[in-house]
Design a protein around this motif. Structure first.
Motif, PDB file in Angstrom:
ATOM      1  N   PRO A 385       0.824  -1.215   0.000  1.00 28.40           N
ATOM      2  CA  PRO A 385       0.000   0.000   0.000  1.00 28.40           C
ATOM      3  C   PRO A 385       0.855   1.261   0.000  1.00 28.40           C
ATOM      4  CG  PRO A 385       0.047  -0.972   2.188  1.00 28.40           C
ATOM      5  CD  PRO A 385       0.770  -1.923   1.287  1.00 28.40           C
ATOM      6  N   ALA A 386       0.585   2.125  -0.970  1.00 27.23           N
ATOM      7  CA  ALA A 386       1.347   3.381  -1.027  1.00 27.23           C
ATOM      8  C   ALA A 386       1.005   4.265   0.170  1.00 27.23           C
ATOM      9  CB  ALA A 386       1.019   4.118  -2.320  1.00 27.23           C
ATOM     10  N   GLY A 387       2.020   4.901   0.728  1.00 25.06           N
ATOM     11  CA  GLY A 387       1.805   5.828   1.820  1.00 25.06           C
ATOM     12  C   GLY A 387       1.569   5.176   3.166  1.00 25.06           C
ATOM     13  N   GLU A 388       1.719   3.865   3.227  1.00 27.85           N
ATOM     14  CA  GLU A 388       1.521   3.147   4.489  1.00 27.85           C
ATOM     15  C   GLU A 388       2.734   2.262   4.764  1.00 27.85           C
ATOM     16  OE1 GLU A 388      -2.103   0.932   4.628  1.00 27.85           O
ATOM     17  OE2 GLU A 388      -3.215   2.434   3.467  1.00 27.85           O
ATOM     18  N   LEU A 437      11.922  -0.641   0.274  1.00 26.12           N
ATOM     19  CA  LEU A 437      11.810  -0.632  -1.183  1.00 26.12           C
ATOM     20  C   LEU A 437      10.662   0.235  -1.670  1.00 26.12           C
ATOM     21  CD1 LEU A 437      12.326  -4.438  -1.911  1.00 26.12           C
ATOM     22  CD2 LEU A 437      13.997  -2.605  -2.258  1.00 26.12           C
ATOM     23  N   ALA A 438       9.551   0.235  -0.931  1.00 27.55           N
ATOM     24  CA  ALA A 438       8.335   0.878  -1.441  1.00 27.55           C
ATOM     25  C   ALA A 438       7.553   1.524  -0.314  1.00 27.55           C
ATOM     26  CB  ALA A 438       7.474  -0.158  -2.156  1.00 27.55           C
ATOM     27  N   GLY A 439       8.202   2.252   0.541  1.00 24.61           N
ATOM     28  CA  GLY A 439       7.521   2.814   1.691  1.00 24.61           C
ATOM     29  C   GLY A 439       6.981   4.203   1.496  1.00 24.61           C
ATOM     30  N   GLY A 440       7.143   4.782   0.300  1.00 21.75           N
ATOM     31  CA  GLY A 440       6.707   6.157   0.089  1.00 21.75           C
ATOM     32  C   GLY A 440       5.339   6.255  -0.552  1.00 21.75           C
ATOM     33  N   LEU A 443       3.561   5.772  -6.795  1.00 18.54           N
ATOM     34  CA  LEU A 443       2.801   4.631  -7.284  1.00 18.54           C
ATOM     35  C   LEU A 443       3.561   3.889  -8.367  1.00 18.54           C
ATOM     36  CD1 LEU A 443      -0.707   6.356  -7.586  1.00 18.54           C
ATOM     37  CD2 LEU A 443       0.066   4.823  -5.766  1.00 18.54           C
ATOM     38  N   GLY A 444       3.235   2.620  -8.516  1.00 20.29           N
ATOM     39  CA  GLY A 444       3.817   1.810  -9.581  1.00 20.29           C
ATOM     40  C   GLY A 444       4.953   0.935  -9.090  1.00 20.29           C
ATOM     41  N   GLU A 445       5.662   0.353 -10.036  1.00 22.72           N
ATOM     42  CA  GLU A 445       6.750  -0.570  -9.685  1.00 22.72           C
ATOM     43  C   GLU A 445       7.881   0.178  -9.000  1.00 22.72           C
ATOM     44  OE1 GLU A 445       7.894  -3.945 -12.352  1.00 22.72           O
ATOM     45  OE2 GLU A 445       9.729  -2.760 -12.548  1.00 22.72           O
ATOM     46  N   GLN A 446       8.292  -0.353  -7.847  1.00 22.90           N
ATOM     47  CA  GLN A 446       9.339   0.287  -7.059  1.00 22.90           C
ATOM     48  C   GLN A 446      10.648  -0.493  -7.056  1.00 22.90           C
ATOM     49  OE1 GLN A 446       8.581   3.414  -5.692  1.00 22.90           O
ATOM     50  NE2 GLN A 446       6.794   3.008  -6.977  1.00 22.90           N
ATOM     51  N   LEU A 461      10.383 -10.865  -8.948  1.00 22.93           N
ATOM     52  CA  LEU A 461       9.268 -10.400  -8.127  1.00 22.93           C
ATOM     53  C   LEU A 461       9.189  -8.890  -8.252  1.00 22.93           C
ATOM     54  CD1 LEU A 461       9.782 -12.515  -4.871  1.00 22.93           C
ATOM     55  CD2 LEU A 461       8.037 -12.860  -6.634  1.00 22.93           C
ATOM     56  N   HIS A 462       8.097  -8.402  -8.818  1.00 25.80           N
ATOM     57  CA  HIS A 462       7.910  -6.974  -9.035  1.00 25.80           C
ATOM     58  C   HIS A 462       7.193  -6.381  -7.818  1.00 25.80           C
ATOM     59  CE1 HIS A 462       8.964  -7.297 -13.370  1.00 25.80           C
ATOM     60  NE2 HIS A 462       8.503  -8.525 -13.193  1.00 25.80           N
ATOM     61  N   VAL A 463       7.883  -5.542  -7.105  1.00 25.38           N
ATOM     62  CA  VAL A 463       7.308  -4.896  -5.928  1.00 25.38           C
ATOM     63  C   VAL A 463       6.606  -3.622  -6.400  1.00 25.38           C
ATOM     64  CG1 VAL A 463       7.748  -3.892  -3.670  1.00 25.38           C
ATOM     65  CG2 VAL A 463       9.120  -5.846  -4.478  1.00 25.38           C
ATOM     66  N   VAL A 464       5.275  -3.590  -6.211  1.00 27.98           N
ATOM     67  CA  VAL A 464       4.447  -2.528  -6.768  1.00 27.98           C
ATOM     68  C   VAL A 464       3.733  -1.791  -5.643  1.00 27.98           C
ATOM     69  CG1 VAL A 464       2.559  -1.973  -8.345  1.00 27.98           C
ATOM     70  CG2 VAL A 464       4.085  -3.901  -8.852  1.00 27.98           C
ATOM     71  N   SER A 465       3.842  -0.474  -5.646  1.00 32.30           N
ATOM     72  CA  SER A 465       3.150   0.368  -4.682  1.00 32.30           C
ATOM     73  C   SER A 465       1.852   0.862  -5.317  1.00 32.30           C
ATOM     74  CB  SER A 465       4.035   1.553  -4.294  1.00 32.30           C
ATOM     75  OG  SER A 465       3.399   2.374  -3.344  1.00 32.30           O
ATOM     76  N   SER A 466       0.730   0.667  -4.605  1.00 37.61           N
ATOM     77  CA  SER A 466      -0.558   1.032  -5.204  1.00 37.61           C
ATOM     78  C   SER A 466      -1.550   1.466  -4.139  1.00 37.61           C
ATOM     79  CB  SER A 466      -1.136  -0.145  -5.979  1.00 37.61           C
ATOM     80  OG  SER A 466      -1.563  -1.173  -5.098  1.00 37.61           O
TER      81      SER A 466
END
Length: 573
Positions: A385-388, A437-440, A443-446, A461-466
């Protein structure tokens, strides 16, 4: 005029009667040694050895088989020596060059093939042979352009077919044995039963065999390839082709079928979005039938075309990881049964201008299967989850007989116990790793992590923020409705469409899950999901359609369409 049924039945009985006796002259399939390793003369290779030496193969699709006056008619550039050399350098040992003759052959009289076109086909074949390919040529889209009229125009079709192969055989009589003839692509006949079609195909097979073998030169022993009706792998079609091949009593014959996967998965319809056990089982059942019918009886098999039907629209119809699992497993199982594969490529895979692969990961799994297994996983997508602050996530690995050898982020090997843990085949990515990796808010692949196994192609493994996708209201017509959607880093998986009473709406009304790329198409750059005319053509007038839009993160959207005449409105829940 349609041939009398008694003649068709007699033809079937005749070829069937020859099966037992003729098959006894064929040797059982065995994995041959490399025929070139000891300097063996290619002319002395058996059918089994020749087909084995052709593995792996590639199709030069949508070029010389293009319906039109020129090989560029379907959008591909003119074939060049550099293109063929580049394809050969990828590791392919054979090339299938489909050829459509219709526009270059007289439709009556002596059915002469244009000399200039024949010269061009010969030029391309010679270039491929010079590059070291085994080369397969055929009669291609003629199958549905005029050969399919054989039931009602029997004599004219047979005369034209015979004339075509008489000229082709003469033109290539002195070509080396590395040139292979396939008599017709995906044979089909209009308005007859499958059994009648089998008999008509057996008649073409007999003519083809007699013409080529009687044309002298290398053609007397050249490998000939015979398809099933529709190049189908249904048991009845396999049996009919086996009977026809057996009746020819010729050890230098191979069979061919095509395979584009379990259909619902291959086009993404009816909710078949993943490479599940049913999809895998279809590969196994199909190849097992082919092996038992042909290979185990000494008749080698060429999988003349294979891929996914969804690729006819675009290669994004099937989610990346799911398509990679399909390609990896098909290559593996084809090797298990001893089948040579010729990958269909109409320009969508190998870029014929830059001579590079348009999807390097797909190519890695196709070529990797030539050497052995590659490990995969339940998914190649990890959504956070983006932003969380993300929680730890577990991905089930599929080692495919290999051993886990580490998890990497680019050139950095990640630490077990800190970045991840492994419990059996369950790989858990830590909250700390995912947060880094994706804590901000972006959005999208991080990040792209690599699961490395003891052999084969690493699994990405594609880590994706959404965040949750959002749809807006829309207006349009039955020609097209573009629904604005903020995908917010997510990807569309499938869409359900039902009327208020729960019955399926839209095309393919036997399922509520619509076909990706036909009933709807996402446009991620434009931020829309487009419903084309084909969708509304199957929607009742003055009706409401309730949509459930499924995304790969597991999130869904509810959306409502209203049709009145040619006017369509869409509203978000």
């Amino acid at each position: 005029m349609r041939r009398k049924p008694i003649r068709l039945i007699a033809a079937l009985v005749a070829v069937a009667a020859a099966v037992a006796a003729a098959l006894t002259v064929r040797t059982a399939f065995a994995e041959p040694e490399d025929p070139q390793a000891d300097g063996a003369d290619a002319a002395q290779l058996s059918a089994e050895e020749t087909v084995a030496a052709m593995q792996p193969g590639w199709n030069l699709g949508n070029s010389l088989d293009a319906v039109g006056e020129d090989e560029t008619a379907w959008g591909n550039p003119r074939i060049t020596p550099e293109l063929l050399e580049s394809v050969r350098a990828q590791g392919f040992n054979s090339i299938r060059i489909p050829v459509t003759w219709s526009a270059h052959q007289a439709e009556d009289g002596d059915y002469a093939i244009d000399a200039e076109y024949m010269a061009r086909v010969k030029e391309v074949v010679d270039l491929a042979l010079e590059d070291g390919f085994y080369v397969l040529i055929n009669v291609h889209h003629d199958s549905w352009q005029w050969v399919n009229q054989m039931p009602t125009q029997h004599d004219a079709v047979l005369a034209r077919y015979n004339a075509a192969w008489t000229q082709i055989a003469a033109a290539f009589a002195d070509a080396p044995p590395e040139l292979v003839f396939e008599n017709i692509n995906e044979p089909q006949f209009a308005d007859v039963s499958e059994e009648e079609g089998d008999a008509l195909l057996a008649e073409l097979n007999e003519s083809f065999h007699e013409i080529v073998r009687g044309s002298g030169g290398v053609n007397a022993e050249r490998l000939l390839v015979i398809p099933t009706l529709h190049t189908s792998s249904d048991q009845a079609r396999l049996d009919a082709a086996a009977a026809s091949i057996a009746s020819l009593n010729d050890p230098m014959i191979a069979a061919t079928v095509h395979y584009y996967g379990f259909w619902p998965f291959s086009v993404n319809i009816a909710g078949y979005t993943t490479f599940n056990d049913e999809v895998r089982g279809d590969i196994e059942a199909t190849f097992d039938r082919v092996k038992a019918t042909f290979i185990d009886q000494g008749v080698p098999v060429i999988l003349g075309e294979w891929g996914l039907l969804g690729f006819d629209k675009h290669t994004g119809v099937i989610e990346q990881g799911e398509k990679l699992k399909f390609f990896e497993y098909l290559g593996h199982y084809a090797d298990q049964v001893g089948m040579t594969t010729m990958w269909w490529d109409n320009g969508q895979h190998f870029d014929r201008e830059s001579h590079t692969w348009q999807d390097p990961d797909l190519w890695a799994h196709v070529s990797g299967a030539w050497e052995g297994r590659s490990g995969t996983a339940a998914s190649d997508l990890v959504y956070v989850p983006a932003g969380e602050a993300p929680a730890a996530q577990t991905v089930a690995l599929n080692p495919n007989g290999l051993e886990f050898a580490g998890l990497w982020n680019g050139d950095t090997e990640l630490a077990e116990g800190t970045d991840y843990t492994l419990d059996g085949d369950d790989l858990t990515l830590s909250a700390e790793l995912l947060g880094g990796l994706a804590g901000g808010d972006e959005l999208g692949e991080q990040a792209v992590l690599e699961v490395r196994y003891s052999a084969g192609v690493p699994w990405k493994l594609h880590v994706v923020s959404s965040t949750a996708p959002v749809a807006e209201d829309a207006t349009g017509t039955t020609t097209e409705l573009a629904v604005p959607v903020a995908f917010n880093g997510d990807q569309l998986a499938t869409i359900e469409a039902v009327y208020p009473d729960g019955t399926a709406a839209g095309p393919a009304d036997w399922t509520e899950f619509k076909e990706f790329g036909t009933a709807f198409t996402p446009d991620y750059e434009a931020g829309t999901i487009v419903f084309p005319e084909a969708f509304f053509a199957a929607v009742n007038d003055n009706s409401t359609v309730n949509l459930t839009i499924h995304f790969w993160s597991g999130k869904t959207l509810e959306y409502t369409l209203e049709r009145s005449g040619t006017a369509v409105t869409g509203s978000a829940a």
